[in-house]
Design an enzyme around this catalytic site. Structure first.
Site: not given
Ligand code: IPE
Ligand code: IPE
Ligand code: MG
Length: 280
Positions: A35, A52, A146
């Protein structure tokens, strides 16, 4: 093909990771509420989309660092169902960035043994993005490193309601009976069913809320909230969050002294096992 993340790793970063690993047990699953991109941009007089875009650099860093450290699962909250209510220019910009990320990163992820997954209402996403997601998932499905999960058009309540609908259907079809609905069974209907519960949830930009992220799954997760905006959250910030996690005592409802007893009894069991094995 992209770079090999272990070969390219800098010496001082390796040392930092080794020091971190020496401090305690790594979280197996880290989930992040990314955020503050908009505020990062606004403070620089830039359009929100610039935040972004810079946020993608943080994604790259945190994915790499997680993989290098040997973390099993990283789940990133990239777009909520509620985010569809944002101005359409911002939503379109985000979808273009997502498309770009998928097109340019998947080979490098694959090359580094990352398994790529998503959770969320994928049918709401643009068709080309859906296609890219499918092919990325297919390409990386056998990777053993991962597991990177992007939450896209995701909301926790949506997933819970969806699970309830599917359970109701299975009851109606006679596949299960209401008494069979346990916590485990319920979890198996959620889209997160192949992921362990998050051990650590990180939220950037100082907001103290979940914003509809993994509501069921975070029952016993540890939280780490930092004031840094997501585009400013990089490797060292990530290490700090893990260090904080390692210092916590997770009691799962028990008392501290119970946990100490369990630990010492498992250590003495181990010693007993070695003694017995040597006798044979
Ligand atoms: C997080 O940053 C990214 C998304 C929700 C897509 P924000 O866009 O929410 O940034 P702020 O919270 O407005 O600063
Ligand atoms: C949460 O951030 C969603 C993502 C990070 C994708 P928001 O910025 O949408 O959350 P609120 O609106 O501040 O709760
Ligand atoms: Mg926000």
């Amino acid at each position: 093909m992209g770079n090999n993340w272990l070969i390219e790793q800098k010496e001082d970063d390796k040392l930092k990771q080794e020091a971190l690993l020496g401090q305690g047990k790594l979280p197996h699953h880290v989930a992040v509420i990314m955020d503050g991109n908009g505020r990062w941009a606004t403070e620089r007089n830039l359009p929100r989309i610039a935040g972004h875009k810079e946020g993608i650099e943080s994604v790259r860093e945190i994915v790499k660092a997680s993989s290098q450290l040997g973390i099993g699962y990283l789940t990133l909250y990239a777009f909520s169902i509620e985010n569809w209510k944002r101005p359409s220019a911002e939503v379109q910009g985000l979808m273009l960035l997502l498309e770009h990320y998928l097109k340019t990163e998947i080979d490098e992820l694959h090359n580094n043994n990352v398994r790529f997954l998503t959770i969320g209402k994928l049918s709401s996403l643009p068709k080309n993005v859906q296609k890219l997601i499918k092919s990325a998932q297919e390409k990386t499905k056998n990777n053993k490193g991962l597991t990177l999960t992007l939450a896209l058009s995701y909301s926790g309540r949506w997933d819970i309601v969806r699970a309830v609908q599917m359970i109701a259907l299975d009851v109606r079809r006679g596949k299960i009976s209401p008494e069979d609905i346990s916590e485990e069974r319920f979890s198996s209907y959620l889209q997160t069913n192949s992921l362990p519960a998050p051990d650590l949830v990180i939220r950037t930009s100082g907001e103290m809320r979940l914003s509809n992220f993994l509501l069921w799954e975070v029952a016993y997760s540890e939280f780490y909230i930092t004031n840094k905006y997501w585009p400013d959250f990089r490797r060292d910030d990530f290490y700090n969050s893990i260090e904080s996690y390692m210092q916590r005592e997770r009691r799962f409802g028990k008392t501290s002294s119970q946990l100490r007893d369990e630990k010492s009894s498992s250590a003495s069991n181990y010693i007993q096992w070695v003694v017995n094995a040597l006798k044979k």
